[in-house]
Design an enzyme around this catalytic site. Structure first.
Site, PDB file in Angstrom:
ATOM      1  N   ARG A  58       0.858  -1.193   0.000  1.00 49.50           N
ATOM      2  CA  ARG A  58       0.000   0.000   0.000  1.00 49.50           C
ATOM      3  C   ARG A  58       0.890   1.237   0.000  1.00 49.50           C
ATOM      4  O   ARG A  58       1.293   1.735   1.043  1.00 49.50           O
ATOM      5  CB  ARG A  58      -0.907  -0.015   1.242  1.00 49.50           C
ATOM      6  CG  ARG A  58      -1.833   1.189   1.362  1.00 49.50           C
ATOM      7  CD  ARG A  58      -2.853   1.269   0.265  1.00 49.50           C
ATOM      8  NE  ARG A  58      -3.736   0.104   0.274  1.00 49.50           N
ATOM      9  CZ  ARG A  58      -4.431  -0.275  -0.811  1.00 49.50           C
ATOM     10  NH1 ARG A  58      -4.370   0.392  -1.940  1.00 49.50           N
ATOM     11  NH2 ARG A  58      -5.201  -1.358  -0.741  1.00 49.50           N
ATOM     12  N   GLN A  82      -7.678  -8.280  -8.375  1.00 51.02           N
ATOM     13  CA  GLN A  82      -7.575  -6.854  -8.728  1.00 51.02           C
ATOM     14  C   GLN A  82      -6.116  -6.472  -9.011  1.00 51.02           C
ATOM     15  O   GLN A  82      -5.219  -6.769  -8.220  1.00 51.02           O
ATOM     16  CB  GLN A  82      -8.141  -6.035  -7.558  1.00 51.02           C
ATOM     17  CG  GLN A  82      -7.719  -4.597  -7.523  1.00 51.02           C
ATOM     18  CD  GLN A  82      -8.894  -3.635  -7.473  1.00 51.02           C
ATOM     19  OE1 GLN A  82      -9.949  -3.884  -8.040  1.00 51.02           O
ATOM     20  NE2 GLN A  82      -8.705  -2.530  -6.788  1.00 51.02           N
ATOM     21  N   ARG A  87       2.316  -7.318  -8.861  1.00 51.55           N
ATOM     22  CA  ARG A  87       2.582  -6.659  -7.580  1.00 51.55           C
ATOM     23  C   ARG A  87       2.598  -7.640  -6.408  1.00 51.55           C
ATOM     24  O   ARG A  87       2.925  -7.247  -5.291  1.00 51.55           O
ATOM     25  CB  ARG A  87       1.558  -5.541  -7.331  1.00 51.55           C
ATOM     26  CG  ARG A  87       0.117  -6.000  -7.183  1.00 51.55           C
ATOM     27  CD  ARG A  87      -0.807  -4.832  -6.852  1.00 51.55           C
ATOM     28  NE  ARG A  87      -2.175  -5.251  -6.575  1.00 51.55           N
ATOM     29  CZ  ARG A  87      -3.083  -4.477  -6.006  1.00 51.55           C
ATOM     30  NH1 ARG A  87      -2.781  -3.240  -5.658  1.00 51.55           N
ATOM     31  NH2 ARG A  87      -4.303  -4.915  -5.783  1.00 51.55           N
ATOM     32  N   HIS A 169       1.407   2.393 -10.603  1.00 54.16           N
ATOM     33  CA  HIS A 169       0.450   2.909  -9.600  1.00 54.16           C
ATOM     34  C   HIS A 169       1.158   3.802  -8.564  1.00 54.16           C
ATOM     35  O   HIS A 169       1.280   3.443  -7.390  1.00 54.16           O
ATOM     36  CB  HIS A 169      -0.211   1.711  -8.917  1.00 54.16           C
ATOM     37  CG  HIS A 169      -1.497   2.010  -8.221  1.00 54.16           C
ATOM     38  ND1 HIS A 169      -1.626   3.013  -7.285  1.00 54.16           N
ATOM     39  CD2 HIS A 169      -2.717   1.429  -8.331  1.00 54.16           C
ATOM     40  CE1 HIS A 169      -2.871   3.022  -6.846  1.00 54.16           C
ATOM     41  NE2 HIS A 169      -3.553   2.076  -7.465  1.00 54.16           N
ATOM     42  N   ASP A 213     -11.488   8.776  -8.385  1.00 53.63           N
ATOM     43  CA  ASP A 213     -11.000   7.567  -9.056  1.00 53.63           C
ATOM     44  C   ASP A 213     -11.357   7.704 -10.536  1.00 53.63           C
ATOM     45  O   ASP A 213     -12.471   7.415 -10.943  1.00 53.63           O
ATOM     46  CB  ASP A 213     -11.663   6.335  -8.424  1.00 53.63           C
ATOM     47  CG  ASP A 213     -11.010   5.029  -8.858  1.00 53.63           C
ATOM     48  OD1 ASP A 213     -10.098   5.070  -9.710  1.00 53.63           O
ATOM     49  OD2 ASP A 213     -11.416   3.975  -8.337  1.00 53.63           O
ATOM     50  N   GLU A 274      -1.195   7.864 -11.970  1.00 50.70           N
ATOM     51  CA  GLU A 274      -0.778   6.537 -12.420  1.00 50.70           C
ATOM     52  C   GLU A 274      -0.800   6.421 -13.940  1.00 50.70           C
ATOM     53  O   GLU A 274      -1.838   6.186 -14.535  1.00 50.70           O
ATOM     54  CB  GLU A 274      -1.737   5.485 -11.823  1.00 50.70           C
ATOM     55  CG  GLU A 274      -2.071   5.699 -10.358  1.00 50.70           C
ATOM     56  CD  GLU A 274      -3.318   4.922  -9.897  1.00 50.70           C
ATOM     57  OE1 GLU A 274      -3.722   3.948 -10.561  1.00 50.70           O
ATOM     58  OE2 GLU A 274      -3.894   5.292  -8.867  1.00 50.70           O
TER      59      GLU A 274
HETATM   60  C1  BG6 Z   1      -6.648   2.538  -8.547  1.00 49.68           C
HETATM   61  C2  BG6 Z   1      -8.018   2.172  -9.017  1.00 49.68           C
HETATM   62  O1  BG6 Z   1      -5.743   2.453  -9.596  1.00 49.68           O
HETATM   63  O2  BG6 Z   1      -6.240   1.632  -7.513  1.00 49.68           O
HETATM   64  C3  BG6 Z   1      -8.969   2.172  -7.839  1.00 49.68           C
HETATM   65  O3  BG6 Z   1      -8.454   3.082 -10.022  1.00 49.68           O
HETATM   66  C4  BG6 Z   1      -8.471   1.273  -6.733  1.00 49.68           C
HETATM   67  O4  BG6 Z   1     -10.260   1.779  -8.276  1.00 49.68           O
HETATM   68  C5  BG6 Z   1      -7.056   1.679  -6.372  1.00 49.68           C
HETATM   69  O5  BG6 Z   1      -9.313   1.385  -5.613  1.00 49.68           O
HETATM   70  C6  BG6 Z   1      -6.414   0.828  -5.271  1.00 49.68           C
HETATM   71  O6  BG6 Z   1      -6.481  -0.515  -5.569  1.00 49.68           O
HETATM   72  P1  BG6 Z   1      -5.969  -1.582  -4.540  1.00 49.68           P
HETATM   73  O7  BG6 Z   1      -6.248  -2.919  -5.146  1.00 49.68           O
HETATM   74  O8  BG6 Z   1      -4.493  -1.338  -4.371  1.00 49.68           O
HETATM   75  O9  BG6 Z   1      -6.707  -1.342  -3.257  1.00 49.68           O
END
Ligand code: BG6
Length: 299
Positions: A58, A82, A87, A169, A213, A274
């Protein structure tokens, strides 16, 4: 430049003779720190980020591949977690290159290369199960006195073609989100993932006052995004071959809902800008490669 490994071999750190530094966790090849010569951190990293490989990091710069978000309607990637598996895989450190000869003493740089392939021991087991393609990724992190460049090369090493998306990201660190303005996205159509609208535009500058977002697709690749604080430009983000820019801030409620997001009001000290290729799919046939990069310049 001095390149050192942590004692547990989990991360590699490079420091220029002039004092700037970058630190990359092999887990995800995630850049977790970027400091200027004065030691000021440029990236936001959650105090509760898991750095032990148990979860995606994070903060810093996680690498998103081969899917941005989730794609329930996309056959090849619909069962992937997701943001894919890059990663959550352990990458290999491939080596460093430095420029420190007399001609470059005033502009030293260091490049760290990382690799992940479908055959790698560190590949997230989910990837092997759910994304049966032969691929190779090279991720390069280049530090100069006033910039950080991160770039990825995706190669299809197998016979089966595959579709992929890529996103860098980046969690930029800011002092106070309420004084941040973002320029360079004016009149640029975006998809708003909060309001569920498409093809919106707005004038410059963009300010962040709520959960944000958005996926912007600027008409020109050469359009830079500038992040200013109290009217003073701090970061200029430019892109190579990455057509989209995601702007994300979770704000109060989303931050509260993420166990690894600390401190809870930390969303005031961060802004994700990003660069990526996410509004469509790159289709790679056998032997094809896709290359994309971002440069973040301190201004
Ligand atoms: C962003 C997305 O790139 O990443 C968001 O557009 C998402 O929708 C965010 O919430 C964080 O994602 P994650 O999987 O790291 O919690």
């Amino acid at each position: 430049a001095i390149v050192t490994f942590s004692d547990d071999n989990s991360r590699v750190r490079a420091e220029l003779p002039t004092g700037e530094s970058v630190e990359v966790l092999l887990h995800g090849a995630t850049v977790i720190s970027w400091k200027d010569a004065a030691g000021d951190e440029k990236l936001w990293l959650s105090e509760a980020a898991k750095l032990d490989g148990s979860k995606a990091v994070r903060g810093g710069i996680p690498v998103v591949f081969p899917v941005f978000g989730t794609a329930p309607d996309h056959e090849q990637t619909k069962t992937l977690p997701q943001h894919g598996f890059a990663r959550t895989s352990r990458w290999e450190f491939l080596g460093k290159s430095t420029s420190e000869d007399s001609s470059s003493l005033s502009s030293p740089s260091v490049k760290l290369d990382f690799g992940l392939s479908s055959a790698a021991a560190g590949l997230d087991p989910l990837a092997r199960e759910r994304w049966p393609f032969a691929f190779n990724l090279i991720y390069s992190v280049t530090l100069t006195r006033d910039s950080l460049n991160t770039g990825i090369v995706v190669t299809n090493d197998g016979e089966k073609p595959f579709d992929c998306q890529v996103l860098l990201h980046t969690y930029l660190r800011v002092k106070d989100i309420s004084s941040v303005t973002i320029e360079g996205l004016a009149s640029t159509p975006y998809t708003d993932k909060v309001a569920s609208t498409t093809n919106q535009t707005h004038p410059d500058p963009l300010t962040i006052t709520a959960e944000t977002d958005r996926v912007y697709t600027p008409s020109s690749l050469s359009a830079a995004v500038t992040v200013s604080e109290s009217g003073v430009p701090k970061f200029r983000v430019t892109r190579d071959n990455l057509t989209d820019v995601v702007v994300w801030n979770p704000w109060t409620n989303k931050a509260a809902g993420m166990a690894d997001f600390e401190p809870k009001d930390g969303f005031r000290q961060m802004l994700c800008v990003e660069p990526g290729s996410v509004s469509s799919w790159q289709v790679l046939e056998q032997g094809d490669a896709f290359e994309g990069a971002q440069t973040i310049t301190l201004v």
